[in-house]
Design an enzyme around this catalytic site. Sequence first.
Site, PDB file in Angstrom:
ATOM      1  N   GLU A 104      16.691 -75.755   0.248  1.00 45.37           N
ATOM      2  CA  GLU A 104      15.857 -74.848  -0.442  1.00 45.37           C
ATOM      3  C   GLU A 104      16.704 -73.706  -1.287  1.00 45.37           C
ATOM      4  O   GLU A 104      17.823 -73.484  -0.708  1.00 45.37           O
ATOM      5  CB  GLU A 104      14.954 -74.198   0.496  1.00 45.37           C
ATOM      6  CG  GLU A 104      14.023 -75.042   1.237  1.00 45.37           C
ATOM      7  CD  GLU A 104      13.094 -74.128   2.064  1.00 45.37           C
ATOM      8  OE1 GLU A 104      12.347 -74.880   3.054  1.00 45.37           O
ATOM      9  OE2 GLU A 104      13.031 -72.872   2.130  1.00 45.37           O
ATOM     10  N   CYS A 117      19.158 -67.230  -3.771  1.00 44.78           N
ATOM     11  CA  CYS A 117      19.534 -67.144  -2.230  1.00 44.78           C
ATOM     12  C   CYS A 117      19.511 -68.758  -2.119  1.00 44.78           C
ATOM     13  O   CYS A 117      18.892 -69.569  -2.287  1.00 44.78           O
ATOM     14  CB  CYS A 117      18.220 -66.918  -1.330  1.00 44.78           C
ATOM     15  SG  CYS A 117      18.198 -67.326   0.359  1.00 44.78           S
ATOM     16  N   CYS A 124      19.897 -76.316  10.582  1.00 49.06           N
ATOM     17  CA  CYS A 124      20.590 -75.519  11.289  1.00 49.06           C
ATOM     18  C   CYS A 124      20.803 -75.626  12.666  1.00 49.06           C
ATOM     19  O   CYS A 124      19.856 -75.918  13.220  1.00 49.06           O
ATOM     20  CB  CYS A 124      20.359 -74.158  11.065  1.00 49.06           C
ATOM     21  SG  CYS A 124      21.448 -72.770  11.666  1.00 49.06           S
ATOM     22  N   CYS A 128      17.717 -69.955  16.041  1.00 43.32           N
ATOM     23  CA  CYS A 128      16.827 -68.750  16.064  1.00 43.32           C
ATOM     24  C   CYS A 128      15.346 -68.936  16.270  1.00 43.32           C
ATOM     25  O   CYS A 128      14.910 -69.659  15.603  1.00 43.32           O
ATOM     26  CB  CYS A 128      17.460 -67.956  15.146  1.00 43.32           C
ATOM     27  SG  CYS A 128      19.054 -67.762  14.843  1.00 43.32           S
ATOM     28  N   CYS A 131      13.068 -68.670  13.167  1.00 45.45           N
ATOM     29  CA  CYS A 131      13.462 -69.147  11.910  1.00 45.45           C
ATOM     30  C   CYS A 131      13.033 -70.590  11.769  1.00 45.45           C
ATOM     31  O   CYS A 131      13.377 -71.530  12.622  1.00 45.45           O
ATOM     32  CB  CYS A 131      15.120 -69.209  11.866  1.00 45.45           C
ATOM     33  SG  CYS A 131      15.740 -69.952  10.328  1.00 45.45           S
ATOM     34  N   CYS A 342      13.428 -68.976   4.313  1.00 49.90           N
ATOM     35  CA  CYS A 342      14.448 -69.744   5.155  1.00 49.90           C
ATOM     36  C   CYS A 342      13.757 -70.971   5.790  1.00 49.90           C
ATOM     37  O   CYS A 342      13.198 -71.029   6.788  1.00 49.90           O
ATOM     38  CB  CYS A 342      15.026 -68.894   6.240  1.00 49.90           C
ATOM     39  SG  CYS A 342      16.650 -69.686   6.804  1.00 49.90           S
TER      40      CYS A 342
END
Length: 376
Positions: A104, A117, A124, A128, A131, A342
């Site tokens: 994205e 961004c 990832c 977290c 997220c 995100c």
Amino acid sequence: MTASPPPDPPPANLLALVPEAARAAVSAWVNARGLPAYRTGQIVRRLWVAPVAQWADATELPATLRAELERDFPLGRLAADTERLSSDGTRKYLWRLADGEAIESVLIPSGARRTLCISSQAGCALGCSFCATGRMGFRRNLSVFEIAAQVREIVLRHPEEKPTNVVFMGMGEPLLNWPAVDATLTILNSPEGFGVGARHITVSTVGILPGMAEFAKRPEQFRLAISLHAPTSAQRRTIMPVEKKYDLAQVVEAARAFDRRVTFEYVMIAGVNDRDADADELVRLARRLRALVNILPLHPGGGGDLVPTTADRIRAFAERLRNQGVEASVRRSRGLDINAACGQLRVEVEGRRRRSGHAVGKVAAGEERPQILKGA
Ligand code: SAH
Ligand code: SF4
């Protein structure tokens, strides 16, 4: 005996090189053809400064030269899977990569500023809890071409929307893909690249210490944002597993050594990190570094059953920081209607396709799906 001619070199991806290396490759190619030296500058300009989608569009060059460039240096593209325009002007892209991965980018206009961004990894590994990208796990690192192309595609599609600022706050942890991010920083900043000022380029990290040390070696005034999100190690551990590897105290020390003003990113989560006592702890950390604090409202749907802090509580928290001499800004939650946080667009689009029975995954590079715009 007749010597066979040397084999043709394979096509080279100039867009995977830093501008200086691209110039050297083009210059050697131009010389080998006995072309005038000024052609090098004309060609390199079409990579990033005034990009073309294909060499055929560089009409200042002779047609035969354009055809040879197409053969030897084909220009890669990213296929837009989805493009959405939010009611507040935020534009969100989901790019489909050659191997079917999706990443994205989000373009956020604000006055004369247009902040893009960008993603540095597909998925990832750091997980977290708030997220959406963390929830999908790690897929792979992005290449230099794939990171920088996120900027190039915006300029190709909407030349009037060339980003003035770039932040590594999309999918992935940039400092776990340092070699590619390192080269991309050069492409973004170089006058022969996109020419974005170093002060307008921000790398956001949870605090990967080896990557921070590498980043600190760059002489340019790039900016560093630390995703802090909690004022104590114990609290941070509950939402950010990386705390077990690189703890808060070490991260703050590394940021101090950075020798430039840093920003703390702080996602507000009800009952987790939004009490007065948390603000006071955060003040202690921010004061030591003279850090700016950027408060982010929790974007719902990131994951888990975390609840966003109320707007009133966010205001009070920011006020408490300011009253103790800490510079704090509250980021507006942009693009809420298009899932512009995100990893959220990928999760939504792929979830929708899965539910409707569409295969998710391989899409031929270059295949273009119709744009889904506002209200879709
Ligand atoms: N991995 C890096 C950079 C990408 S994340 C990092 O974590 O810093 C970029 C920012 O998006 C981080 O500050 C992260 O905390 C924030 N973010 C992630 N999920 C979010 C959510 N659900 N709501 C608001 N911000 C979120
Ligand atoms: Fe990874 Fe950053 Fe998301 Fe954490 S917030 S899971 S580090 S992308």
